[in-house]
Design a protein around this motif. Structure first.
Motif, PDB file in Angstrom:
ATOM      1  N   ASN A  34       0.839  -1.195   0.000  1.00  0.00           N
ATOM      2  CA  ASN A  34       0.000   0.000   0.000  1.00  0.00           C
ATOM      3  C   ASN A  34       0.876   1.247   0.000  1.00  0.00           C
ATOM      4  N   TYR A  36       0.908   5.568   0.911  1.00  0.00           N
ATOM      5  CA  TYR A  36       0.284   6.663   1.643  1.00  0.00           C
ATOM      6  C   TYR A  36       0.995   7.964   1.324  1.00  0.00           C
ATOM      7  N   GLN A  38       1.638  11.755   3.162  1.00  0.00           N
ATOM      8  CA  GLN A  38       1.530  12.496   4.414  1.00  0.00           C
ATOM      9  C   GLN A  38       2.065  13.914   4.233  1.00  0.00           C
ATOM     10  N   PRO A  44      -1.460  10.428   7.755  1.00  0.00           N
ATOM     11  CA  PRO A  44      -1.292   9.845   6.416  1.00  0.00           C
ATOM     12  C   PRO A  44      -2.640   9.631   5.737  1.00  0.00           C
ATOM     13  N   LEU A  46      -4.375   7.212   2.619  1.00  0.00           N
ATOM     14  CA  LEU A  46      -4.209   6.050   1.747  1.00  0.00           C
ATOM     15  C   LEU A  46      -4.422   6.456   0.294  1.00  0.00           C
ATOM     16  N   TYR A  49      -3.885   0.705  -2.721  1.00  0.00           N
ATOM     17  CA  TYR A  49      -3.865  -0.526  -1.945  1.00  0.00           C
ATOM     18  C   TYR A  49      -3.731  -1.719  -2.882  1.00  0.00           C
ATOM     19  N   GLN A  55      -7.390   4.172  -4.294  1.00  0.00           N
ATOM     20  CA  GLN A  55      -8.366   4.421  -3.233  1.00  0.00           C
ATOM     21  C   GLN A  55      -9.407   5.430  -3.710  1.00  0.00           C
ATOM     22  N   TYR A  87       4.899   7.079   1.720  1.00  0.00           N
ATOM     23  CA  TYR A  87       5.324   5.858   2.391  1.00  0.00           C
ATOM     24  C   TYR A  87       4.699   4.633   1.722  1.00  0.00           C
ATOM     25  N   GLN A  89       3.900   0.472   2.442  1.00  0.00           N
ATOM     26  CA  GLN A  89       3.611  -0.355   3.616  1.00  0.00           C
ATOM     27  C   GLN A  89       3.211  -1.738   3.155  1.00  0.00           C
ATOM     28  N   ASN A  91       1.620  -5.603   4.000  1.00  0.00           N
ATOM     29  CA  ASN A  91       0.795  -6.352   4.938  1.00  0.00           C
ATOM     30  C   ASN A  91       0.781  -7.835   4.570  1.00  0.00           C
ATOM     31  N   ARG A  95       3.198  -6.052   9.763  1.00  0.00           N
ATOM     32  CA  ARG A  95       2.992  -4.791   9.021  1.00  0.00           C
ATOM     33  C   ARG A  95       4.274  -3.973   9.155  1.00  0.00           C
ATOM     34  N   PHE A  97       6.454  -0.341   7.346  1.00  0.00           N
ATOM     35  CA  PHE A  97       6.478   0.789   6.423  1.00  0.00           C
ATOM     36  C   PHE A  97       7.885   1.001   5.879  1.00  0.00           C
TER      37      PHE A  97
END
Lengths: 106, 116
Positions: A34, A36, A38, A44, A46, A49, A55, A87, A89, A91, A95, A97
């Motif tokens: 994913n 993000y 910020q 942050p 999203l 994904y 998104q 960033y 990330q 999963n 999890r 980053f």
């Protein structure tokens, strides 16, 4: 633990530029990735994904690609509001980053 | 409006405790995993813990295991993070976020400072 490494750590670009940020995982994570955005002093947001799904509400100039260990976030034409830190990330397992990529105005 | 609002942060001495809360509104809280993510001053994001819909499963960052306890009250649409044995390296903005894989809704964050 899965380590996520982003490159570059910082980037200077101009409005209208096409920008690509890379994220590399220390082991294969399929498409469990994913992205993000910020901005300073803010939470942050999203953007992308499952590596490439946009998104809801995120402009279509943002796109993501990749699978396995190598991923990219592309902004097709930078807008003034896109200057921020990005960033990745994972999963896939637990999890974690990436360290972030700061996108600055040239 | 879908919203998460954190509270409970502050200044605490090393070894002390703090309880963070996250109030959810605008969505069916009881149907979502929830997560805490923190960000030390000037640093990147770090996943801390998450909890499943009914609170029966919790997972923690290794460095907080045995010190932090995550819980939720679905009747009150609230998430809690009990932090004990706080260390200087726990100093950060703590965000609650919706989801477990990707995090689509975030609160504004609450600052925790551990210092003597």
């Amino acid at each position: 633990d899965i380590q996520m490494t982003q490159s570059p750590s910082s980037l200077s670009a101009s409005v209208g530029d096409r920008v690509t940020i890379t994220c590399r995982a220390s082991q294969s994570i399929s498409t469990y990735l994913n992205w993000y955005q910020q901005k300073p002093g803010k939470a942050p947001k999203l953007l992308i994904y499952i590596a490439s799904s946009l998104q809801s509400g995120v402009p279509s100039r943002f796109s993501g690609s990749g699978s396995g260990t190598d991923f990219t976030l592309t902004i097709s034409s930078l807008q003034p509001e896109d200057f921020a830190t990005y960033y990745c990330q994972q999963n896939y397992h637990a999890r974690s980053f990436g360290q972030g990529t700061r996108l600055e105005i040239k | 409006e879908v919203q998460l609002v954190e509270s409970g942060g502050g200044l605490v001495q090393p070894g002390g405790s703090l309880r963070l809360s996250c109030a959810a509104s605008g969505f069916t809280f009881s149907t979502y995993w929830m997560t805490w993510v923190r960000q030390a001053p000037g640093k990147g994001l770090e996943w801390v813990a998450n909890i499943n819909q009914d609170g029966s499963e919790t997972y923690y960052l290794d460095s907080v295991k045995g010190r932090f306890i995550l819980s939720r009250d679905n009747a009150k649409n609230s998430l809690f993070l009990q932090m004990n044995g706080l260390r200087a390296e726990d100093t950060a903005v703590y965000y609650c976020a919706r989801g477990t894989g990707s995090f689509d809704i975030w609160g504004q964050g609450t600052m925790v400072t551990v210092s003597s």
